[in-house]
Design a protein around this motif. Structure first.
Motif, PDB file in Angstrom:
ATOM      1  N   TYR A  32      -7.981   3.056  16.596  1.00 59.45           N
ATOM      2  CA  TYR A  32      -7.319   3.253  17.890  1.00 59.45           C
ATOM      3  C   TYR A  32      -5.867   3.671  17.717  1.00 59.45           C
ATOM      4  CZ  TYR A  32     -11.492   1.005  19.594  1.00 59.45           C
ATOM      5  OH  TYR A  32     -12.794   0.711  19.870  1.00 59.45           O
ATOM      6  N   VAL A  33      -5.665   4.634  16.799  1.00 61.38           N
ATOM      7  CA  VAL A  33      -4.328   5.197  16.629  1.00 61.38           C
ATOM      8  C   VAL A  33      -4.447   6.715  16.711  1.00 61.38           C
ATOM      9  CG1 VAL A  33      -3.380   3.313  15.252  1.00 61.38           C
ATOM     10  CG2 VAL A  33      -4.591   5.199  14.129  1.00 61.38           C
ATOM     11  N   ALA A  34      -3.275   7.366  16.743  1.00 62.32           N
ATOM     12  CA  ALA A  34      -3.263   8.836  16.779  1.00 62.32           C
ATOM     13  C   ALA A  34      -3.230   9.352  15.355  1.00 62.32           C
ATOM     14  CB  ALA A  34      -2.047   9.334  17.553  1.00 62.32           C
ATOM     15  N   LEU A  35      -4.091  10.345  15.069  1.00 62.47           N
ATOM     16  CA  LEU A  35      -4.137  10.943  13.736  1.00 62.47           C
ATOM     17  C   LEU A  35      -3.535  12.340  13.818  1.00 62.47           C
ATOM     18  CD1 LEU A  35      -5.195  10.396  10.896  1.00 62.47           C
ATOM     19  CD2 LEU A  35      -7.311  11.509  11.544  1.00 62.47           C
ATOM     20  N   VAL A  36      -2.386  12.482  13.148  1.00 65.86           N
ATOM     21  CA  VAL A  36      -1.683  13.765  13.227  1.00 65.86           C
ATOM     22  C   VAL A  36      -1.837  14.498  11.897  1.00 65.86           C
ATOM     23  CG1 VAL A  36       0.552  14.872  13.526  1.00 65.86           C
ATOM     24  CG2 VAL A  36      -0.018  12.840  14.869  1.00 65.86           C
ATOM     25  N   THR A  37      -2.304  15.765  11.957  1.00 60.00           N
ATOM     26  CA  THR A  37      -2.447  16.579  10.751  1.00 60.00           C
ATOM     27  C   THR A  37      -1.268  17.540  10.680  1.00 60.00           C
ATOM     28  OG1 THR A  37      -4.808  16.498  11.168  1.00 60.00           O
ATOM     29  CG2 THR A  37      -4.061  17.994   9.448  1.00 60.00           C
ATOM     30  N   ILE A  38      -0.660  17.609   9.498  1.00 68.93           N
ATOM     31  CA  ILE A  38       0.561  18.407   9.332  1.00 68.93           C
ATOM     32  C   ILE A  38       0.355  19.436   8.231  1.00 68.93           C
ATOM     33  CG2 ILE A  38       2.993  18.306   8.630  1.00 68.93           C
ATOM     34  CD1 ILE A  38       3.067  15.486   9.763  1.00 68.93           C
ATOM     35  N   GLN A  39       0.786  20.685   8.476  1.00 70.94           N
ATOM     36  CA  GLN A  39       0.804  21.713   7.430  1.00 70.94           C
ATOM     37  C   GLN A  39       2.230  21.794   6.906  1.00 70.94           C
ATOM     38  OE1 GLN A  39      -1.811  23.348   6.355  1.00 70.94           O
ATOM     39  NE2 GLN A  39      -3.219  22.567   7.912  1.00 70.94           N
ATOM     40  N   VAL A  40       2.413  21.468   5.658  1.00 71.36           N
ATOM     41  CA  VAL A  40       3.754  21.460   5.068  1.00 71.36           C
ATOM     42  C   VAL A  40       3.939  22.709   4.215  1.00 71.36           C
ATOM     43  CG1 VAL A  40       5.397  20.138   3.690  1.00 71.36           C
ATOM     44  CG2 VAL A  40       3.622  18.958   5.005  1.00 71.36           C
ATOM     45  N   ASP A  41       5.115  23.301   4.289  1.00 70.61           N
ATOM     46  CA  ASP A  41       5.451  24.469   3.480  1.00 70.61           C
ATOM     47  C   ASP A  41       5.305  24.148   2.002  1.00 70.61           C
ATOM     48  OD1 ASP A  41       6.749  26.590   2.148  1.00 70.61           O
ATOM     49  OD2 ASP A  41       8.022  26.948   3.882  1.00 70.61           O
TER      50      ASP A  41
END
Lengths: 270, 156, 263
Positions: free
Chosen positions: B78-87
């Motif tokens: 029950y949390v937010a899953l954030v996907t990040i594209q890093v340089d």
């Protein structure tokens, strides 16, 4: 050279939006001859040309050109037939965005792979035949009516067609141009060994140059014959047409109720 | 209009048309910076992402180092899953803190990376362990009011 | 009384069916154009001539209008933004308004009235003077020779004109914002660059202008080809082109914007 006529029309019926335009028309154009189709405006003469050219299809009957039924031709057959046909439209229908030279060269450039030098020779030759070789750089807008008509003629014979059709070639021309165009129709037909169909209502000019005449009235062929026969015809319609009489089978008054009734109505209303 | 003059004009027209497209793409838009450098993926879990949107910037020391590519709801925790594209040019230590900050007072929200001292670096597919959720304005105000009420309860 | 109502209904029904029939004919016409595009692309000079008449001759009106629209955006935008202390976002406002909406749409409307009506008039006039008929009798397909090059010329010119409009507009906004009003030049450009995305904004704007180009060119050549072959018929056809394509562009803009910028 076969003796089969170039164009043969049998029992042709054509109507547009249920309005009959042509009924039971029978017509023959022998090879090498100039045939006139005459009649007053709106009798279906131009439609006949469109039927021969394959632009419209008849409801029944057959239009044959060189023995082939026109409306049964496939795209390639129609293409071939049109390549061998030349048409002069009313008032010329020259392409206004091209010069006189380009207008005459149009069909050569579209349908043949001839080199430009050869096309130039041919175009100048055609223009010379109609007397307008010096005007080859002009634009259609710069031509007089008679000159435009002659250029259109040169364009019609560009690919040496076997059938040439003329839609009202004499309409709106001055007397000099009339004679010139008439002479050209006859001379070109004979020089090319082609057959010509002239749709017109100019009696004087056409009877001078044609070999045979068909008279069309209200969608039917009412008379036919050589120019001599036509001149001495006793058929009322033909007689009125040839001698330019004001009243006859083609009435002077637009059909309506009698004048007396119209006047009396005003009286009675009082 | 001769053929060559016409060709010249059409060529000129197409040239300035393409030039303005190029101008728009490079000087007006961010095509130059959105170059095709290689990126790697990291994930972070937040209790509350606030107003964070996909394509929001990821900054470290104020410099844009990546973009948020996806935001999902984790059903299990029950949390937010954030996907990040890093340089791909930048590496971050394993104990990096991911926070959600607001640019300006009422501006857009972005992800901030605050680095620790771990010598080992995050690899493609790793999950950032330490996160701080966004500041929700309503909670802040209710906290403030609560605190005020607790302090001066006698004040009318 | 009943007769009157019935007559009115019958007329309405005939009008509706007439329009639907015409739409179907227009759709078939569109497919015919695509089918005969080969000639227009092989003999590229035909198409280039039309790009000249549709695109190059529209340059003046597009560039001048773009400049003025951009300048007005600069003025109006500053007036509103400075009330919220965000005058530095002027670059963003001008750029996004133009690239996303005003560039494609206004350029399309101007194109419809200048180039679209010219296309309709040309083709209609050729029909009225029997030039199309003459071409047919010379075994040259008028759709391939006359219609398709104009259609493709219009479709190719439209995105270029929209880009030019947007670029001129941004320049106009820059002139007014930075040089006239005094917004910081650095902030103007840097905020713009940070907020305008290539894929989201610019590419979408280009896609819009391509769609508008197709719509306008299609309506223009169809109305010309279908015009009543008289002087009055051609003039009515040109009016119809401008009205129909303008409305179609605005409707398409709504649909595309809803798709692209769902936010």
């Amino acid at each position: 050279m076969s003796q089969e006529p170039l164009v043969e029309i049998r029992d042709l019926n054509f109507s547009y939006d249920k309005r009959p335009i042509l009924t039971g028309v029978n017509l023959t154009v022998p090879r090498g001859k100039v045939v006139a189709i005459m009649g007053s405006s709106g009798c279906g003469k131009t439609t006949l040309l469109r039927l021969i050219g394959g632009q419209v299809k008849p409801q029944s009957g057959a239009v044959k050109v060189s023995g082939q039924v026109v409306h049964e031709l496939d795209a390639e057959g129609l293409y071939d037939m049109r390549r061998r046909t030349g048409m002069l439209f009313q008032f010329g229908a020259l392409f206004t965005d091209m010069s006189v030279f380009d207008n005459v060269a149009f069909q050569m450039r579209e349908h043949t792979d001839l080199p430009e030098s050869m096309i130039r020779d041919l175009v100048l030759m055609k223009l010379h035949a109609v007397g307008l070789r010096g005007a080859h750089n002009l634009m259609p807008a710069e031509l007089s009516g008679g000159m435009a008509r002659r250029v259109a003629l040169a364009r019609a014979i560009a690919l040496d067609p076997t059938l040439i059709m003329y839609d009202e070639p004499f309409a709106g021309l001055d007397p000099i141009s009339l004679t010139i165009v008439g002479d050209l129709i006859r001379k070109l037909n004979d020089a090319l060994g082609a057959s010509s169909i002239v749709v017109t209502h100019d009696v004087h000019q056409s009877l001078k140059i044609v070999d045979y005449v068909y008279f069309v009235s209200a969608g039917q062929v009412v008379a036919e014959g050589t120019p001599e026969e036509i001149r001495h015809s006793t058929t009322p319609y033909v007689h009125q047409f040839v001698w330019g009489e004001a009243d006859g089978p083609v009435p002077f008054h637009f059909p309506t109720r009698p004048y007396v009734d119209e006047l009396m109505q005003g009286v009675k209303a009082k | 209009m001769s053929r060559s003059a016409l060709d010249l004009w059409v060529g000129f027209f197409v040239a300035i048309g393409l030039a303005s497209l190029l101008f728009l793409a490079l000087k007006v838009g961010n095509l130059a910076s959105a170059s095709s450098t290689k990126t790697y993926t990291l994930q972070a879990r937040f209790d509350n992402i606030g107003g964070l949107k996909v394509r929001a910037a990821v900054k470290s020391a104020g410099v844009v180092v990546g973009r948020v590519s996806d935001i999902q709801f984790d059903q299990k925790e029950y949390v937010a899953l954030v996907t990040i594209q890093v340089d791909g040019r930048y590496r971050f230590p394993r104990d990096t803190f991911a926070t959600i900050n607001t640019s300006g007072l009422l501006g857009e929200q972005y992800v901030g990376f605050e680095v620790g001292g771990d010598p080992a670096a995050l690899k493609d597919g790793d999950v950032i362990k330490k996160t701080q959720s966004a500041v929700v304005l309503e909670k802040l105000i209710s906290q403030f009011m609560f605190g005020k009420a607790a302090d001066g309860g006698a004040t009318p | 009384m009943v007769r009157f109502v019935l007559d009115a209904l019958a007329r309405l029904g005939a009008q509706v069916t007439g329009r639907i029939w015409r739409l179907g004919f227009a759709a078939r016409f569109f497919l015919a154009i695509l089918a005969s595009s080969g000639t227009a692309l092989r003999r590229i000079h035909l198409t280039m001539r039309e790009i000249y008449f549709a695109g190059v001759l529209s340059l003046i009106i597009i560039l001048v209008s773009g400049l003025f629209v951009g300048m007005v955006l600069g003025l109006q935008g500053y007036d509103t933004l400075q009330r919220y202390g965000s005058s530095e976002a002027l670059g963003v406002l001008v750029a996004l308004s133009l690239v996303r909406e005003l560039g494609p749409v206004v350029a399309a409307l101007l194109f419809a009235s200048r180039a679209g009506s010219a296309m309709t008039a040309e083709i209609g006039l050729m029909k009225a003077t029997e030039q199309l008929s003459a071409m047919e009798m010379m075994a040259v397909n008028p759709i391939a020779r006359v219609v398709a090059p104009r259609f493709i010329g219009g479709v190719l010119s439209m995105p270029l004109l929209a880009a030019l409009f947007s670029a001129m507009g941004i320049f106009g906004g820059y002139l007014v914002g930075v040089h006239l009003i005094g917004v910081d030049e650095g902030a103007f450009w840097s905020q713009m660059q940070a907020s305008v995305d290539f894929r989201e904004d610019i590419l979408n704007g280009v896609i819009k202008s391509v769609v508008f180009g197709i719509v306008i060119s299609w309506v223009a050549v169809f109305e010309g080809y279908d015009a009543v072959p008289t002087a009055e018929g051609v003039s009515r056809a040109t009016t119809r082109t401008v009205v129909t394509s303008s409305l179609a562009v605005l409707a398409a803009d709504f649909i595309l914007t809803a798709f692209m910028f769902r936010g």
